[in-house]
Design a protein around this motif. Structure first.
Motif, PDB file in Angstrom:
ATOM      1  N   GLU A 153       0.933   4.113  -2.803  1.00 14.75           N
ATOM      2  CA  GLU A 153       0.840   5.596  -2.474  1.00 14.75           C
ATOM      3  C   GLU A 153       2.094   6.524  -2.770  1.00 14.75           C
ATOM      4  OE1 GLU A 153       0.516   7.021   1.891  1.00 14.75           O
ATOM      5  OE2 GLU A 153      -1.067   5.581   1.447  1.00 14.75           O
ATOM      6  N   ASP A 165      -9.296   0.529  -4.999  1.00 14.14           N
ATOM      7  CA  ASP A 165      -9.641   1.892  -4.634  1.00 14.14           C
ATOM      8  C   ASP A 165      -8.743   2.824  -5.152  1.00 14.14           C
ATOM      9  OD1 ASP A 165     -12.054   0.729  -3.595  1.00 14.14           O
ATOM     10  OD2 ASP A 165     -11.636   0.889  -1.613  1.00 14.14           O
ATOM     11  N   ARG A 166      -7.624   2.535  -4.901  1.00 12.63           N
ATOM     12  CA  ARG A 166      -6.438   3.613  -5.165  1.00 12.63           C
ATOM     13  C   ARG A 166      -5.856   3.763  -6.624  1.00 12.63           C
ATOM     14  NH1 ARG A 166      -3.114   3.143   0.346  1.00 12.63           N
ATOM     15  NH2 ARG A 166      -4.820   2.998   1.728  1.00 12.63           N
ATOM     16  N   ARG A 198       0.740  -1.139   0.005  1.00 15.98           N
ATOM     17  CA  ARG A 198      -0.086  -0.074  -0.003  1.00 15.98           C
ATOM     18  C   ARG A 198       0.739   1.350  -0.042  1.00 15.98           C
ATOM     19  NH1 ARG A 198      -5.281  -1.345   3.903  1.00 15.98           N
ATOM     20  NH2 ARG A 198      -5.633  -3.615   3.138  1.00 15.98           N
TER      21      ARG A 198
END
Lengths: 127, 86
Positions: A89, B79-80, A85
């Motif tokens: 990002e 979702d991202r 994640r």
């Protein structure tokens, strides 16, 4: 071929398949799945070695090691998913950079929030 | 004597096939689903090898918790804006 040998060959198959997946598939989630398949193959090797026929009790020491290994692999998987994640990002994609010359400048910009200085850009452009 | 042998053989073939589908299926979601099924069949294999404690741990941790973590990660990636391929 005895039962232990059958499971041993299956375990080697799983180990090699997981290793191939870790090395070849670019997506990081695939890599973690492949790592889990690989660890399952390794655990199967341990338990198949500990197996001593349907009547005799199996060797308890590899069983304890495999039990510990399962717990640790779950926590390592959770940690790896958090890292995925974070990578998504920062870099905008859940893969490791495959062409470092093209991506490093853009990645550094998104990490530090400013454009790279001309000197580092020049250094990146050099082959 | 022949029945358990055939069962073991089927179990091993199923394990290899499910692992291949988990690694090489088209979408990430399918891969995670096949991985959960792989964990459950793996628990069956532990039970066949006289390791019931490892079978329980694999079904609860290897298939259950790892599957939940992977599914939540797939959801977060989607979702991202991660593209759903390979």
């Amino acid at each position: 071929m005895s039962t232990a040998q059958l499971y041993l060959s299956t375990a080697v198959f799983l180990l090699v398949m997981g290793l191939y997946g870790v090395l070849v598939r670019p997506h990081l989630l695939r890599k973690i799945t492949a790592l889990n398949v690989m660890s399952a193959g390794l655990f199967l090797i341990f338990v198949a070695v500990a197996y001593r026929g349907p009547e005799a009790p199996p060797d308890p020491v590899p069983h304890a090691m495999v039990l510990t290994g399962i717990v640790i692999s779950v926590s390592a998987t959770a940690f790896g998913l958090l890292l995925i994640r974070r990578v998504l990002e920062v870099t905008g994609r859940a893969e490791l950079a495959v062409e470092p010359e093209e991506r490093t400048a853009a990645n550094r910009q998104s990490v530090t929030g400013k454009r790279p200085s001309p000197r580092t850009e020049q250094r990146d452009a050099r082959p | 004597m022949t029945f358990p042998w055939i069962f073991d053989l089927l179990l091993c073939a199923l394990l290899v096939g499910l692992a291949a589908r988990a690694l090489f299926s088209r979408t990430l979601f399918q891969g995670v689903m096949f991985f959960v099924v792989f964990g459950l069949v793996m628990a069956l294999a532990w039970a066949r090898l006289r390791a019931p404690d490892i079978a329980l741990a694999e079904a609860a941790l290897g298939a259950g918790i790892t599957g939940a973590l992977l599914f939540s990660a797939v959801r977060a990636l989607r979702d991202r804006g991660d593209e759903e391929e390979c």
